[in-house]
Design an enzyme around this catalytic site. Structure first.
Site, PDB file in Angstrom:
ATOM      1  N   CYS A  49       0.832  -1.207   0.000  1.00 23.66           N
ATOM      2  CA  CYS A  49       0.000   0.000   0.000  1.00 23.66           C
ATOM      3  C   CYS A  49       0.866   1.257   0.000  1.00 23.66           C
ATOM      4  CB  CYS A  49      -0.954  -0.009   1.188  1.00 23.66           C
ATOM      5  SG  CYS A  49      -2.112  -1.404   1.111  1.00 23.66           S
ATOM      6  N   THR A  50       1.998   1.190   0.671  1.00 26.88           N
ATOM      7  CA  THR A  50       2.926   2.318   0.658  1.00 26.88           C
ATOM      8  C   THR A  50       3.501   2.497  -0.746  1.00 26.88           C
ATOM      9  OG1 THR A  50       3.448   2.022   2.992  1.00 26.88           O
ATOM     10  CG2 THR A  50       5.053   3.244   1.652  1.00 26.88           C
TER      11      THR A  50
END
Length: 153
Positions: free
Chosen positions: A46-47
């Site tokens: 997600c980062t």
């Protein structure tokens, strides 16, 4: 029924990382929206995905689009995530996963919240849907390609 290309994107109102309510209809008639659902703040995938959207944010703005991320995390979690990675766009808190369900975003292996991106034109029509749990950067590439095609029509 999951949202499909050609559908009017369902409206919703969720709380942003700064605590203010944001509705999809706020953008209708104004600009396109790249709406990306992701599993969880501050996890490796997600980062990577969020930073890829960050790195291309000016290109999205130049294409007349706003980027909005949605996950089930709290507004406070979103605020910390956005600050840590200097994310210049809105993150919305869907704590009960109601909007995720409204759009029909599938879970991966029935457990992990899915990673799906919707490109919605300024009239509110879904123009493209990209679903990939692992190909993080492709969410950005597919969205930009769709926006560029919309500009040439």
């Amino acid at each position: 029924m999951p949202v499909k290309v050609g559908d009017i994107a369902p409206d919703f109102t969720l709380t942003s990382q700064n605590g203010s309510p944001v509705s999809l209809n706020d953008f209708r008639g104004q600009k396109a929206v790249v709406l990306y659902f992701y599993p969880k703040d501050d996890t490796p995938g997600c980062t990577a995905e969020s930073c890829a959207f960050r790195d291309s944010y000016e290109t999205f703005k130049d294409a007349g689009a706003e980027v909005i991320g949605i996950s089930g995390d709290s507004s406070n979690s979103h605020a910390q995530f956005a600050s840590k990675y200097q994310l210049p766009f809105t993150l919305l808190s869907d704590t009960g996963n109601q909007v995720r369900k409204l759009y029909g975003v599938p879970a991966t292996l029935g457990l992990l919240p899915g990673r799906v991106t919707y490109v919605i034109d300024k009239n509110g029509v879904v123009q493209h849907i990209f679903n990939s749990q692992l190909n993080f950067k492709a969410h950005v590439d597919e969205s930009l390609k769709t926006l560029q095609e919309l500009q040439t029509v």
